[in-house]
Design a protein around this motif. Structure first.
Motif, PDB file in Angstrom:
ATOM      1  N   VAL A   4       0.838  -1.339  -0.040  1.00 41.64           N
ATOM      2  CA  VAL A   4      -0.071  -0.125   0.185  1.00 41.64           C
ATOM      3  C   VAL A   4       1.043   1.288   0.017  1.00 41.64           C
ATOM      4  CG1 VAL A   4      -1.632   1.221   1.453  1.00 41.64           C
ATOM      5  CG2 VAL A   4      -2.131  -1.118   0.951  1.00 41.64           C
ATOM      6  N   GLY A   5       2.107   1.280   0.808  1.00 43.71           N
ATOM      7  CA  GLY A   5       2.867   2.385   0.788  1.00 43.71           C
ATOM      8  C   GLY A   5       3.717   2.613  -0.522  1.00 43.71           C
ATOM      9  N   VAL A   6       3.855   1.648  -1.031  1.00 46.31           N
ATOM     10  CA  VAL A   6       4.557   1.642  -2.388  1.00 46.31           C
ATOM     11  C   VAL A   6       3.464   2.105  -3.606  1.00 46.31           C
ATOM     12  CG1 VAL A   6       5.614   0.389  -4.411  1.00 46.31           C
ATOM     13  CG2 VAL A   6       6.121  -0.009  -2.157  1.00 46.31           C
ATOM     14  N   ALA A   7       2.293   1.935  -3.555  1.00 45.82           N
ATOM     15  CA  ALA A   7       1.162   2.247  -4.357  1.00 45.82           C
ATOM     16  C   ALA A   7       1.148   3.826  -4.093  1.00 45.82           C
ATOM     17  CB  ALA A   7      -0.034   1.564  -3.999  1.00 45.82           C
ATOM     18  N   LEU A   8       1.252   4.361  -2.986  1.00 40.42           N
ATOM     19  CA  LEU A   8       0.823   5.584  -2.587  1.00 40.42           C
ATOM     20  C   LEU A   8       2.019   6.408  -3.111  1.00 40.42           C
ATOM     21  CD1 LEU A   8      -0.743   5.547   0.920  1.00 40.42           C
ATOM     22  CD2 LEU A   8      -1.911   5.684  -1.326  1.00 40.42           C
ATOM     23  N   VAL A   9       3.219   6.015  -3.119  1.00 41.54           N
ATOM     24  CA  VAL A   9       4.683   6.470  -3.481  1.00 41.54           C
ATOM     25  C   VAL A   9       4.464   6.800  -5.025  1.00 41.54           C
ATOM     26  CG1 VAL A   9       6.867   6.397  -3.606  1.00 41.54           C
ATOM     27  CG2 VAL A   9       5.986   5.960  -1.351  1.00 41.54           C
ATOM     28  N   LEU A  10       4.123   5.744  -5.519  1.00 42.37           N
ATOM     29  CA  LEU A  10       4.030   5.687  -7.075  1.00 42.37           C
ATOM     30  C   LEU A  10       3.039   6.572  -7.609  1.00 42.37           C
ATOM     31  CD1 LEU A  10       4.413   1.929  -8.084  1.00 42.37           C
ATOM     32  CD2 LEU A  10       5.908   3.734  -8.240  1.00 42.37           C
ATOM     33  N   TRP A 211      -2.548  15.808  -2.075  1.00 40.29           N
ATOM     34  CA  TRP A 211      -2.103  14.475  -2.044  1.00 40.29           C
ATOM     35  C   TRP A 211      -0.983  14.531  -0.682  1.00 40.29           C
ATOM     36  CZ3 TRP A 211      -4.149  10.052  -3.246  1.00 40.29           C
ATOM     37  CH2 TRP A 211      -3.418   8.886  -2.768  1.00 40.29           C
ATOM     38  N   VAL A 212      -0.090  15.262  -0.659  1.00 46.54           N
ATOM     39  CA  VAL A 212       1.084  15.002   0.437  1.00 46.54           C
ATOM     40  C   VAL A 212       0.318  15.423   1.710  1.00 46.54           C
ATOM     41  CG1 VAL A 212       3.299  16.023   0.957  1.00 46.54           C
ATOM     42  CG2 VAL A 212       2.835  15.493  -1.430  1.00 46.54           C
ATOM     43  N   ARG A 213      -0.260  16.245   1.495  1.00 47.37           N
ATOM     44  CA  ARG A 213      -1.089  16.938   2.998  1.00 47.37           C
ATOM     45  C   ARG A 213      -1.765  15.906   3.542  1.00 47.37           C
ATOM     46  NH1 ARG A 213      -2.024  21.375   5.598  1.00 47.37           N
ATOM     47  NH2 ARG A 213      -3.870  21.435   6.775  1.00 47.37           N
ATOM     48  N   GLN A 214      -2.608  15.198   2.935  1.00 49.17           N
ATOM     49  CA  GLN A 214      -3.520  14.117   3.243  1.00 49.17           C
ATOM     50  C   GLN A 214      -2.893  12.547   3.662  1.00 49.17           C
ATOM     51  OE1 GLN A 214      -6.339  14.810   4.333  1.00 49.17           O
ATOM     52  NE2 GLN A 214      -6.429  17.210   3.621  1.00 49.17           N
ATOM     53  N   THR A 215      -2.075  12.570   2.723  1.00 45.64           N
ATOM     54  CA  THR A 215      -1.259  10.959   2.854  1.00 45.64           C
ATOM     55  C   THR A 215       0.114  10.818   3.436  1.00 45.64           C
ATOM     56  OG1 THR A 215      -0.305  11.193   0.619  1.00 45.64           O
ATOM     57  CG2 THR A 215      -2.827  10.298   0.897  1.00 45.64           C
ATOM     58  N   LYS A 216       0.805  12.024   3.578  1.00 44.44           N
ATOM     59  CA  LYS A 216       2.220  12.017   4.114  1.00 44.44           C
ATOM     60  C   LYS A 216       2.550  10.847   5.240  1.00 44.44           C
ATOM     61  CE  LYS A 216       6.289  14.869   5.080  1.00 44.44           C
ATOM     62  NZ  LYS A 216       6.536  16.447   5.297  1.00 44.44           N
ATOM     63  N   ARG A 217       1.953  11.288   6.383  1.00 39.42           N
ATOM     64  CA  ARG A 217       2.327  10.359   7.521  1.00 39.42           C
ATOM     65  C   ARG A 217       1.831   8.981   7.401  1.00 39.42           C
ATOM     66  NH1 ARG A 217       0.327  15.359   9.987  1.00 39.42           N
ATOM     67  NH2 ARG A 217       1.771  16.082  11.420  1.00 39.42           N
ATOM     68  N   PHE A 218       0.919   8.671   6.688  1.00 40.32           N
ATOM     69  CA  PHE A 218       0.356   7.203   6.412  1.00 40.32           C
ATOM     70  C   PHE A 218       1.449   6.805   5.503  1.00 40.32           C
ATOM     71  CE2 PHE A 218      -2.218   4.245   3.982  1.00 40.32           C
ATOM     72  CZ  PHE A 218      -2.601   3.144   5.117  1.00 40.32           C
ATOM     73  N   CYS A 220       4.649   7.399   5.032  1.00 38.10           N
ATOM     74  CA  CYS A 220       6.049   7.108   5.781  1.00 38.10           C
ATOM     75  C   CYS A 220       5.696   5.976   6.378  1.00 38.10           C
ATOM     76  CB  CYS A 220       6.145   8.330   6.708  1.00 38.10           C
ATOM     77  SG  CYS A 220       6.568   9.737   5.578  1.00 38.10           S
ATOM     78  N   TRP A 221       4.593   5.594   7.263  1.00 36.98           N
ATOM     79  CA  TRP A 221       4.709   4.519   7.942  1.00 36.98           C
ATOM     80  C   TRP A 221       4.545   3.268   7.044  1.00 36.98           C
ATOM     81  CZ3 TRP A 221       5.990   3.758  12.770  1.00 36.98           C
ATOM     82  CH2 TRP A 221       6.174   4.727  13.751  1.00 36.98           C
ATOM     83  N   MET A 222       3.930   3.424   6.081  1.00 36.98           N
ATOM     84  CA  MET A 222       3.611   2.324   5.150  1.00 36.98           C
ATOM     85  C   MET A 222       5.116   1.758   4.532  1.00 36.98           C
ATOM     86  SD  MET A 222       0.630   1.244   5.569  1.00 36.98           S
ATOM     87  CE  MET A 222       0.704   1.539   7.131  1.00 36.98           C
ATOM     88  N   ILE A 223       5.614   2.932   4.129  1.00 35.03           N
ATOM     89  CA  ILE A 223       7.052   2.407   3.659  1.00 35.03           C
ATOM     90  C   ILE A 223       7.924   1.982   4.422  1.00 35.03           C
ATOM     91  CG2 ILE A 223       9.113   3.750   2.746  1.00 35.03           C
ATOM     92  CD1 ILE A 223       6.769   3.304   0.549  1.00 35.03           C
ATOM     93  N   PHE A 227       9.636  -1.767   4.034  1.00 37.71           N
ATOM     94  CA  PHE A 227      11.234  -2.100   3.928  1.00 37.71           C
ATOM     95  C   PHE A 227      11.435  -3.003   5.299  1.00 37.71           C
ATOM     96  CE2 PHE A 227      12.086   1.786   1.426  1.00 37.71           C
ATOM     97  CZ  PHE A 227      12.661   1.170   0.506  1.00 37.71           C
ATOM     98  N   ALA A 228      10.847  -2.896   6.286  1.00 37.61           N
ATOM     99  CA  ALA A 228      11.082  -3.672   7.592  1.00 37.61           C
ATOM    100  C   ALA A 228      10.289  -5.123   7.398  1.00 37.61           C
ATOM    101  CB  ALA A 228      10.510  -2.957   8.650  1.00 37.61           C
ATOM    102  N   CYS A 229       9.236  -5.214   6.559  1.00 39.55           N
ATOM    103  CA  CYS A 229       8.765  -6.523   6.699  1.00 39.55           C
ATOM    104  C   CYS A 229       8.594  -7.259   5.408  1.00 39.55           C
ATOM    105  CB  CYS A 229       7.089  -6.370   7.091  1.00 39.55           C
ATOM    106  SG  CYS A 229       6.902  -5.493   8.746  1.00 39.55           S
ATOM    107  N   THR A 230       8.361  -6.329   4.153  1.00 41.17           N
ATOM    108  CA  THR A 230       8.249  -7.050   3.110  1.00 41.17           C
ATOM    109  C   THR A 230       9.566  -7.337   2.440  1.00 41.17           C
ATOM    110  OG1 THR A 230       6.172  -5.687   2.570  1.00 41.17           O
ATOM    111  CG2 THR A 230       7.009  -6.613   0.700  1.00 41.17           C
ATOM    112  N   VAL A 231      10.305  -6.300   2.344  1.00 37.70           N
ATOM    113  CA  VAL A 231      11.776  -6.680   1.826  1.00 37.70           C
ATOM    114  C   VAL A 231      12.632  -7.363   2.842  1.00 37.70           C
ATOM    115  CG1 VAL A 231      13.768  -5.540   1.047  1.00 37.70           C
ATOM    116  CG2 VAL A 231      11.611  -4.726   0.229  1.00 37.70           C
TER     117      VAL A 231
END
Length: 428
Positions: A4-10, A211-218, A220-223, A227-231
């Protein structure tokens, strides 16, 4: 959750896509993206074969080295205040194109996994069609659709921190993201659907801010979870810390991962080293390709560890090297501009002062090229009188400048002038 974090970053990366700059730098950015993808991919495949990998492992390892981190490049360029420069826009555009090429490669590889049938390549064909159609719609259709939808909504809170139009725009972003991700998932992978959804809002001036204002914190945690779990959970510790994985990852990182990206920008003129090092950083997409290949069984744990080491080396080296070459480039460029400006001012001042100097010399002193023997003392007096007159004219000319302190200082260094300080005068 990590995906989900990767999708938001893309999606956010897609909002950075600048269609106007693409028209301006399309040739160079296209060539940079092409070479920046082909060289790391080819070198990575060749080196993987040399390390004893299978064909599928080598192809997937090469594909994992292709993506450029759009976010890392944006951050480094923004910190250096070079994002709006021609080479900065070329970097961002080429990095975006790199991501698109990487997604196409990823879809093509997984579509060609055994068993291969006539229908295996249908998803990639439909995906390319969807890619072209969505890109055209993002450039021409979506700006009109967004403007039409917002025009039908009454702005009830124009002075609020989050206006009504911004709320509607964010809701529309979520809907387009979900729809595009589902369509792209049917074509092979949801990732390029997320990127294309962000592109659809790239021409709206408030899209990235909302977009950044509404999703930035979320995000960051998803990314972090990614890295910590998926990779990290896909890494086998014994293989990752082995001597073979470390030295092969170092060789893979120095060669295909770093040097090939730097070499791909040699045609970019004076800023070639800046552009090349900006393309070295790797982001979430590169790790995602490697992780997807490892979890699917197409890549062994040893090869996965080598690829992860190579990506880590690139991300460690890239920020420091990029900052060094960028600062050196900016210093050289500033020095060249100061020299050119000083020469222009010196020529202009000479043209203005030369008639007065000529008149003054012809009325009181003979010219230097006047025939006849002169003593050394008389020659010194002539030279001193000429310099004093030129000095007076130059001082008058410098006082006419109301700005351009750097040029004045450079002119003073060149001509040896040091006017006295005056209150309010910018010349120090």
């Amino acid at each position: 959750l990590g995906h989900v974090g990767v999708a938001l970053v893309l999606f956010e990366s897609g909002t950075h896509f600048d269609f106007q700059q693409l028209r301006a730098v399309r040739t160079r950015a296209g060539a940079l993206a092409l070479f920046g993808s082909a060289l790391p991919f080819g070198a990575g495949v060749g080196l993987s074969f040399a390390f004893g990998c299978t064909m599928i492992e080598a192809l997937l390892a090469g594909a994992a080295l292709v993506p450029t981190s759009v976010g890392l490049a944006l951050r480094m360029l923004y910190d250096a205040r070079s994002l709006s420069s021609p080479f900065g826009q070329a970097i961002v555009t080429a990095a975006s194109l790199d991501d698109m090429l990487s997604l196409i490669l990823l879809t093509a590889f997984f579509s060609s996994m055994p068993p291969v049938t006539a229908m295996s390549f249908l998803p990639i064909i439909l995906g390319v069609v969807f890619l072209v159609a969505a890109a055209v719609a993002a450039a021409y259709l979506w700006p009109r659709v967004i403007a039409f939808i917002l025009s039908k909504v009454d702005e009830r809170r124009p002075d609020a921190e989050v206006t009504t139009h911004q709320e509607v725009l964010f809701a529309l972003m979520i809907v387009v993201l979900l729809v595009y991700a589902q369509i792209a998932h049917l074509c092979g992978t949801h990732l390029w659907g997320c990127f294309l959804a962000g592109m659809s809002f790239a021409r709206h001036r408030d899209a990235h801010y909302v977009w950044v204002r509404q999703t930035k914190r979320f995000t960051c945690w998803m990314i972090r979870l990614f890295f910590a779990c998926t990779v990290a959970s896909a890494v086998q510790v014994e293989s990752f810390i082995s001597v073979t994985s470390v030295w092969q990852g170092l060789v893979m990182g120095i060669g295909p991962c770093i040097l090939m990206k730097v070499v791909s920008a040699l045609f970019m003129g004076e800023a070639r080293w800046v552009v090349g090092w900006a393309m070295v950083g790797r982001g979430e997409l590169a790790f995602l390709i490697a992780q997807a290949a490892a979890t699917s069984g197409a890549m062994s744990a040893d090869v996965f560890s080598v690829v992860i080491w190579a990506l880590l080396w690139a991300n460690i080296v890239a920020p420091f090297a990029f900052r060094f070459v960028l600062l050196r480039y900016l210093r050289r460029k500033e020095a060249g501009e100061d020299d050119a400006a000083a020469r222009n001012v010196e020529e202009e001042v000479t043209e203005v002062c030369s008639p007065a100097v000529t008149r003054g010399l012809s009325s009181s002193l003979p010219d230097f090229d006047e025939a006849g023997p002169t003593s050394s003392r008389l020659a010194d007096q002539k030279r001193l009188a000429r310099l004093e007159l030129v000095n007076k004219c130059l001082r008058q000319r410098i006082e006419e400048f109301e700005s351009g302190g750097a040029i004045k200082r450079r002119l003073g260094d060149v001509l040896g002038l040091r006017p006295p300080r005056r209150r309010g005068d910018g010349f120090q």
